[in-house]
Design a protein around this motif. Structure first.
Motif, PDB file in Angstrom:
ATOM      1  N   THR A  92       0.843  -1.165   0.019  1.00  0.00           N
ATOM      2  CA  THR A  92      -0.031   0.079  -0.026  1.00  0.00           C
ATOM      3  C   THR A  92       0.752   1.209  -0.173  1.00  0.00           C
ATOM      4  O   THR A  92       2.119   1.050   0.238  1.00  0.00           O
ATOM      5  N   MET A  93       0.183   2.553  -0.215  1.00  0.00           N
ATOM      6  CA  MET A  93       1.064   3.676  -0.340  1.00  0.00           C
ATOM      7  C   MET A  93       1.561   3.805   1.248  1.00  0.00           C
ATOM      8  O   MET A  93       2.700   4.197   1.224  1.00  0.00           O
ATOM      9  N   LYS A  94       0.711   3.521   2.242  1.00  0.00           N
ATOM     10  CA  LYS A  94       1.247   3.616   3.594  1.00  0.00           C
ATOM     11  C   LYS A  94       2.432   2.682   3.960  1.00  0.00           C
ATOM     12  O   LYS A  94       3.433   3.273   4.520  1.00  0.00           O
ATOM     13  N   GLU A  95       2.586   1.604   3.454  1.00  0.00           N
ATOM     14  CA  GLU A  95       3.651   0.689   3.400  1.00  0.00           C
ATOM     15  C   GLU A  95       4.710   1.149   2.757  1.00  0.00           C
ATOM     16  O   GLU A  95       5.911   1.319   3.405  1.00  0.00           O
ATOM     17  N   MET A  96       4.603   1.750   1.755  1.00  0.00           N
ATOM     18  CA  MET A  96       5.794   2.376   1.011  1.00  0.00           C
ATOM     19  C   MET A  96       6.282   3.351   1.494  1.00  0.00           C
ATOM     20  O   MET A  96       7.679   3.624   1.617  1.00  0.00           O
ATOM     21  N   LYS A  97       5.658   4.460   1.920  1.00  0.00           N
ATOM     22  CA  LYS A  97       6.030   5.477   2.864  1.00  0.00           C
ATOM     23  C   LYS A  97       6.780   5.009   3.882  1.00  0.00           C
ATOM     24  O   LYS A  97       7.947   5.574   4.498  1.00  0.00           O
ATOM     25  N   SER A  98       6.398   4.001   4.859  1.00  0.00           N
ATOM     26  CA  SER A  98       7.123   3.648   5.936  1.00  0.00           C
ATOM     27  C   SER A  98       8.575   3.219   5.749  1.00  0.00           C
ATOM     28  O   SER A  98       9.374   3.236   6.332  1.00  0.00           O
ATOM     29  N   ILE A  99       8.730   2.561   4.381  1.00  0.00           N
ATOM     30  CA  ILE A  99      10.009   2.270   3.976  1.00  0.00           C
ATOM     31  C   ILE A  99      10.809   3.355   3.393  1.00  0.00           C
ATOM     32  O   ILE A  99      12.288   3.349   3.929  1.00  0.00           O
ATOM     33  N   ASP A 109       5.803  14.132   8.465  1.00  0.00           N
ATOM     34  CA  ASP A 109       4.578  13.279   8.363  1.00  0.00           C
ATOM     35  C   ASP A 109       3.468  14.245   8.007  1.00  0.00           C
ATOM     36  O   ASP A 109       2.486  14.164   7.559  1.00  0.00           O
ATOM     37  N   ASN A 110       3.360  15.551   8.943  1.00  0.00           N
ATOM     38  CA  ASN A 110       2.668  16.601   8.431  1.00  0.00           C
ATOM     39  C   ASN A 110       2.589  16.809   6.772  1.00  0.00           C
ATOM     40  O   ASN A 110       1.441  17.160   6.493  1.00  0.00           O
ATOM     41  N   CYS A 111       3.726  17.278   6.418  1.00  0.00           N
ATOM     42  CA  CYS A 111       3.599  17.507   4.866  1.00  0.00           C
ATOM     43  C   CYS A 111       3.138  16.109   4.079  1.00  0.00           C
ATOM     44  O   CYS A 111       2.208  16.331   3.180  1.00  0.00           O
ATOM     45  N   TYR A 112       3.396  15.089   4.503  1.00  0.00           N
ATOM     46  CA  TYR A 112       2.747  13.758   3.882  1.00  0.00           C
ATOM     47  C   TYR A 112       1.361  13.623   3.950  1.00  0.00           C
ATOM     48  O   TYR A 112       0.626  13.655   3.016  1.00  0.00           O
ATOM     49  N   LYS A 113       0.814  14.016   5.108  1.00  0.00           N
ATOM     50  CA  LYS A 113      -0.620  13.793   5.292  1.00  0.00           C
ATOM     51  C   LYS A 113      -1.013  15.003   4.614  1.00  0.00           C
ATOM     52  O   LYS A 113      -2.304  14.702   4.036  1.00  0.00           O
ATOM     53  N   TYR A 114      -0.760  16.080   4.736  1.00  0.00           N
ATOM     54  CA  TYR A 114      -1.288  17.471   4.069  1.00  0.00           C
ATOM     55  C   TYR A 114      -1.473  16.943   2.406  1.00  0.00           C
ATOM     56  O   TYR A 114      -2.557  17.128   1.929  1.00  0.00           O
ATOM     57  N   TYR A 115      -0.437  16.648   1.854  1.00  0.00           N
ATOM     58  CA  TYR A 115      -0.657  16.324   0.268  1.00  0.00           C
ATOM     59  C   TYR A 115      -1.242  14.984  -0.073  1.00  0.00           C
ATOM     60  O   TYR A 115      -2.027  15.104  -1.107  1.00  0.00           O
ATOM     61  N   MET A 116      -1.279  14.119   0.885  1.00  0.00           N
ATOM     62  CA  MET A 116      -2.016  12.960   0.496  1.00  0.00           C
ATOM     63  C   MET A 116      -3.537  13.357   0.436  1.00  0.00           C
ATOM     64  O   MET A 116      -4.340  13.021  -0.478  1.00  0.00           O
ATOM     65  N   GLU A 117      -4.010  14.407   1.468  1.00  0.00           N
ATOM     66  CA  GLU A 117      -5.216  14.824   1.426  1.00  0.00           C
ATOM     67  C   GLU A 117      -5.534  15.725   0.101  1.00  0.00           C
ATOM     68  O   GLU A 117      -6.878  15.745  -0.369  1.00  0.00           O
ATOM     69  N   LYS A 118      -4.591  16.571   0.165  1.00  0.00           N
ATOM     70  CA  LYS A 118      -4.802  17.603  -1.206  1.00  0.00           C
ATOM     71  C   LYS A 118      -4.925  16.862  -2.485  1.00  0.00           C
ATOM     72  O   LYS A 118      -5.719  17.181  -3.366  1.00  0.00           O
ATOM     73  N   ASN A 122      -5.811   7.694  -0.908  1.00  0.00           N
ATOM     74  CA  ASN A 122      -6.104   6.856  -0.026  1.00  0.00           C
ATOM     75  C   ASN A 122      -4.786   5.914   0.543  1.00  0.00           C
ATOM     76  O   ASN A 122      -4.264   5.231  -0.419  1.00  0.00           O
ATOM     77  N   PRO A 123      -3.959   6.334   1.514  1.00  0.00           N
ATOM     78  CA  PRO A 123      -2.887   5.766   2.121  1.00  0.00           C
ATOM     79  C   PRO A 123      -2.889   4.237   1.978  1.00  0.00           C
ATOM     80  O   PRO A 123      -2.060   3.423   1.935  1.00  0.00           O
ATOM     81  N   ASN A 124      -4.068   3.624   2.094  1.00  0.00           N
ATOM     82  CA  ASN A 124      -4.311   2.068   2.388  1.00  0.00           C
ATOM     83  C   ASN A 124      -4.485   1.429   1.093  1.00  0.00           C
ATOM     84  O   ASN A 124      -4.660   0.415   0.856  1.00  0.00           O
ATOM     85  N   GLN A 125      -4.508   2.318  -0.270  1.00  0.00           N
ATOM     86  CA  GLN A 125      -4.568   1.562  -1.360  1.00  0.00           C
ATOM     87  C   GLN A 125      -3.179   0.910  -1.762  1.00  0.00           C
ATOM     88  O   GLN A 125      -2.202   1.515  -1.705  1.00  0.00           O
ATOM     89  N   LYS A 126      -3.595  -0.055  -2.306  1.00  0.00           N
ATOM     90  CA  LYS A 126      -2.333  -0.815  -3.127  1.00  0.00           C
ATOM     91  C   LYS A 126      -1.464   0.043  -4.150  1.00  0.00           C
ATOM     92  O   LYS A 126      -2.519   0.381  -5.058  1.00  0.00           O
TER      93      LYS A 126
END
Length: 292
Positions: A92-99, A109-118, A122-126
């Motif tokens: 998933t994108m969340k797992e890729m980000k953790s690597i 992480d704040n920047c990451y969450k901001y742009y993901m929402e913008k 969905n971080p859980n999407q493969k």
């Protein structure tokens, strides 16, 4: 003004293609459009700059430091966005980000969450289920989230719809409002650069044909339309290129005053970056053929 990137004497040889002593620099606060048709050498240049492919010769400096002796520090300070992503499809994108995130000292992480929402991701999407546009947006988010000082983007808007392209350009405009930033934006879709580029570098067949500020370039050249009866050999030599039909001609020139003096009843128009680019490429091909 400091140079974020300096490329000197870069060469890379393949059996049927080579980069020919590539030289350019990218000052901070500048969006540099690296333009050319497909196969011109844009991706080879960028991958050679980043040492993804081994260059045959040349010196590459980021932030005044040679890449080969400061690779870890430099790659911590740059963000890379390629046309093709290099993600693990099963994650998933969340797992890729953790690597990826632990590799960068300035990860936010704040920047990451901001742009993901913008970008409405969905971080859980493969990764495997993402469209090309979504993968490109995710690549850009990762680059922005570690607070990169230089973004290197290879054909980031290729194949994307106009809405996504507009979103990407808006993000880059916001990014460039911060001091000390720079962007190297490689593309054959030069209309995107009309909005954001400060400098333009044109490459064709592995050779740099043009390095110029965008606004100076657009002020320097004009598209001329007129009747073919106005064309003699002296006038033809004033143009970068000419398209001649039974009804008239269209040409790109930087010798505007000379053309106006020699040719009456002509129409002058402001050319696009694409028209200037293609004129340079046509002139290079004509010059090459003249020596065959």
């Amino acid at each position: 003004m400091e140079n974020i990137l300096e490329v000197t004497g870069l060469e890379k040889r393949y059996k049927n293609f080579k980069l020919k002593s590539i030289d350019f620099s990218l000052p901070e606060g500048c969006v540099t459009g690296f333009i050319g048709i497909n196969g011109a050498g844009k991706t080879t240049t960028i991958k050679s700059i980043l040492d993804i492919i081994h260059r045959d010769s040349g010196c590459i400096k980021f932030f005044g430091k040679p890449l080969d002796r400061n690779e870890k520090e430099i790659k911590n300070r740059i963000g890379i966005v390629f046309d093709d992503s290099y993600f693990y499809d099963e994650l998933t994108m969340k797992e890729m980000k953790s690597i990826i995130a632990p590799s960068y000292s300035q990860w936010s992480d704040n920047c990451y969450k901001y742009y993901m929402e913008k970008f409405d991701l969905n971080p859980n999407q493969k990764i495997a289920t993402l469209s090309k546009g979504m993968k490109m947006k995710f690549s850009l988010i990762l680059a922005l989230s570690h607070k990169a000082e230089l973004l290197i983007m290879d054909e980031p808007t290729s194949g994307l719809d106009p809405l996504i392209r507009s979103q990407v350009l808006d993000i880059l405009k916001k990014y460039m409002k911060e001091e000390g930033k720079g962007v190297l934006f490689s593309t054959h879709i030069v209309s995107d650069l009309e909005k954001i580029a400060d400098m333009l570098i044109l490459i064709d067949n592995g050779e740099i044909l043009l390095k110029e500020e965008k606004d100076i370039l657009l002020d320097k050249y004009r598209k001329i339309k007129g009747d073919i009866s106005l064309l003699d050999e002296e006038c033809k030599n004033l143009f970068l290129n000419l398209q001649i039909t039974d009804y008239g001609f269209v040409g790109i020139t930087s010798h505007v005053e000379k053309v106006q003096d020699k040719m009456k009843a002509i129409v002058l128009e402001r050319p696009t970056i694409e028209e200037i680019m293609l004129a340079y490429i046509e002139r290079r091909k004509a010059d090459v053929c003249s020596f065959d």
